[in-house]
Design an enzyme around this catalytic site. Structure first.
Site, PDB file in Angstrom:
ATOM      1  N   ASP A  15       0.592  -1.635   0.524  1.00  0.00           N
ATOM      2  CA  ASP A  15       0.115   0.227  -0.585  1.00  0.00           C
ATOM      3  C   ASP A  15       0.485   1.764   0.301  1.00  0.00           C
ATOM      4  OD1 ASP A  15      -2.377  -2.318   0.413  1.00  0.00           O
ATOM      5  OD2 ASP A  15      -2.206  -1.541   2.795  1.00  0.00           O
ATOM      6  N   GLU A 187     -10.544   1.075  -4.480  1.00  0.00           N
ATOM      7  CA  GLU A 187     -10.307   1.637  -2.883  1.00  0.00           C
ATOM      8  C   GLU A 187      -9.015   2.119  -2.966  1.00  0.00           C
ATOM      9  OE1 GLU A 187      -8.984  -2.464  -1.134  1.00  0.00           O
ATOM     10  OE2 GLU A 187      -8.126  -3.020  -2.884  1.00  0.00           O
TER      11      GLU A 187
HETATM   12  C1  6LW Z   1      -5.810  -2.196   1.510  1.00  0.00           C
HETATM   13  C2  6LW Z   1      -6.192  -2.188   0.019  1.00  0.00           C
HETATM   14  C3  6LW Z   1      -5.565  -3.063   0.013  1.00  0.00           C
HETATM   15  O1  6LW Z   1      -6.253  -1.453   2.859  1.00  0.00           O
HETATM   16  O2  6LW Z   1      -5.153  -4.365   0.794  1.00  0.00           O
HETATM   17  O3  6LW Z   1      -4.467  -3.432  -1.659  1.00  0.00           O
HETATM   18  C4  6LW Z   1      -5.490  -3.226   1.957  1.00  0.00           C
HETATM   19  N1  6LW Z   1      -4.955  -2.875  -0.734  1.00  0.00           N
HETATM   20  O4  6LW Z   1      -5.998  -1.087  -0.125  1.00  0.00           O
HETATM   21  C5  6LW Z   1      -4.493  -3.546   3.420  1.00  0.00           C
HETATM   22  O5  6LW Z   1      -4.071  -4.002   3.180  1.00  0.00           O
END
Ligand code: 6LW
Length: 522
Positions: A15, A187
């Site tokens: 991340d 996300e």
């Molecule tokens: C994070 C989300 C994700 O909050 O995995 O790849 C989660 N993305 O954005 C935890 O690392």
């Protein structure tokens, strides 16, 4: 011309978020239940990175008590504005949704100290910050859709932040549900303004094999956002599972001082089957703009093993042994503890540590006397020299850790005759199995050398008395990575000491701890 090998941060550094301040770049990543939390990396050329500090360092700054593995600190964003560094992040407790939440911390020096948290009235994960040219500050993040049209549909929200009030104000705007109809987990949203247009970068598909990066744009920060017809602009999911790098997603953009654009993103490198024991790592790709849209890795369309960075200084080859001294001294910033600072149970002692035996075990979502470093290389030799006079029931050793429920440890304990027993134990989905035992002729109070000889997915657990080393058992790494166990983490190597539920005054000396990759670039 000088380049950098991908990943730029090997091992569990997922991340990534990046910002530039003049000639300096700062990058942060998630750390879940490990402390210190949220490493702040610094670079002046995107190639050579130093760990300059951490955002979460103090007891009392955040409460991790009882938070299970793969909960804790998720997906930070770092930005710089008006002489101040801002990090927004989420503290997640998957067993208690009422706990934790989204928070903001600030610092004038990115090395720290960082402030205590300002909690934001927002649910969900992956908060980000955008400082607009008119002085307004916008926070955005993602959460499960309030009125979902499909399973795991998320919505990217936006609200203004009032710095005087330290709070989100005004109406909320829903900006995005992902580029594809039916897609899960839109996300990692990040907003930027480029040539007067607002761009929303967001991942989707979930953080595993189907991970992807998409982009949308708008004339107004509050939307409506129009998706790019080229979406996804970065993914490896169409390459299948047999490639060197999979699960590319969760990206953040940065513009270099020379005007060029770059993205950091996470991805994984499976080996020994579809398993990625090193976890989700941080990679770099070049970005160009065409027709008002960003193009990731132009001409290649995928993460490459090496990235040329025209303005980078010549960098010593990673094969330069000097970069990987084996001894991990107490001052080394790679050391991490679980949920609370190591100072609560450990003091530096020469080349190593003195640990106070605590009742907590590695199976507890608590703070056992554990200190560990990330597995950052496929083939590596780890050695620890331990010395203690343990009392019956007490245990010390080395561990390959995924979580409370999944780890392999080489445990030393005292038998009734005072001799040390050596057992290799695999805790798998919460159930313990003894993989092997050895009678190495060790005496209590004498130094004992325990080792992990890791070759691909074979994790041999070794014990040495004098010069004679024996393998107690070999664990299968394919049972330990997050593909096998779930969760978000790569593996850690550590040392630990426990009273197995009983309080103690026993001290364990970790006289040295070595981490030696066979091939530092892999
Ligand atoms: C994070 C989300 C994700 O909050 O995995 O790849 C989660 N993305 O954005 C935890 O690392």
């Amino acid at each position: 011309m000088s380049g950098v090998a991908n990943p730029i941060l090997p091992g569990c550094y997922p991340d990534p978020s990046i910002c530039r301040v003049g000639a300096d770049y700062y990058l942060v990543t998630s750390t879940f239940e490990y402390l210190p939390g949220l490493p702040v990396w610094h670079s002046t050329d995107l190639v050579s990175w130093d760990l300059t500090g951490h955002v979460v360092t103090r007891a009392g700054q955040l409460d991790f008590g009882g938070i299970a593995s793969s909960g804790g600190l998720y997906a930070p964003t770092i930005r710089h504005h008006d002489g101040c560094f801002w990090v927004v992040c989420t503290l997640v407790d998957s067993n208690d949704a009422s706990r934790g939440g989204n928070f903001l911390m600030t610092a004038t020096d990115p090395a720290g100290p960082w402030s205590d948290p300002v909690w934001l009235d927002a649910d969900g994960i992956d908060p980000s910050l955008f400082f607009d040219e008119d002085g307004r500050i916008w926070v955005h993040g993602t959460r499960l859709a309030r009125e979902p049209r499909w399973h795991h549909q998320t919505e990217v929200w936006l609200r203004e932040f009032d710095p005087a009030a330290g709070a989100l104000v005004g109406p909320e705007h829903i900006l995005w549900n992902g580029a594809m109809l039916g897609v899960v987990w839109a996300e990692a949203p990040h907003l930027y303004r480029v040539d007067g247009t607002y761009y929303l970068l967001a991942a989707e598909g979930g953080t595993e094999f189907h991970h992807a990066v998409c982009v949308a744009r708008s004339a107004s920060v509050t939307g409506p956002y129009e998706g790019n017809r080229s979406n996804p602009i970065m993914t490896h999911r169409h390459l299948g599972r047999g490639v060197d790098v999979v699960a590319t997603g969760h990206a953040d953009l940065v513009q270099a001082a020379d005007g060029s654009w770059w993205a950091v993103l996470l991805a994984t490198r499976p080996y020994g089957g579809y398993h990625y024991n090193l976890g989700r790592e941080t990679f770099l790709v070049p970005v160009v703009w065409e027709d008002g849209w960003p193009v990731f890795a132009p001409g290649e369309g995928r993460v490459s093993a090496r990235v040329e960075v025209p303005f980078a200084r010549p960098f010593p080859s990673p094969a330069d042994a000097g970069q990987h001294p084996g001894l991990v001294q107490p001052s080394d910033p790679r050391w991490t503890s679980l949920r609370r600072p190591a100072s609560e149970f450990a003091v530096a002692n020469g080349n190593g540590w003195r640990l106070r035996v605590r009742p907590e075990t590695l199976a507890d979502a608590a703070t056992p006397a554990f200190l560990g470093v990330r597995q950052q290389h496929r083939d590596v030799d780890v050695q620890a020299v331990l010395r203690a006079s343990l009392r019956p029931g007490e245990e010390m050793g080395v561990v390959v850790r995924q979580s409370e429920d999944d780890h392999v440890r080489l445990a030393l304990s005292t038998g009734t005759d005072g001799a040390l027993l050596v057992r290799a134990i695999h805790r798998r989905s919460g159930v313990e199995e003894v993989l092997g035992e050895a009678d190495a002729g060790l005496r209590a109070g004498a130094p004992v050398r325990l080792g992990l000889r890791v070759r691909g997915q074979d994790y041999a657990l070794t014990v040495a008395a004098g010069d004679t080393e024996q393998v107690v058992a070999t664990a299968d790494g394919r049972t330990l990575d997050s593909v096998a166990t779930g969760g978000f983490l790569g593996l850690w190597f550590g040392v630990y000491a426990t009273g197995n539920g009983v309080a103690s005054t026993t001290q364990v000396d970790i006289e040295r701890f070595e981490y030696r990759p066979l091939n530092p670039s892999r």
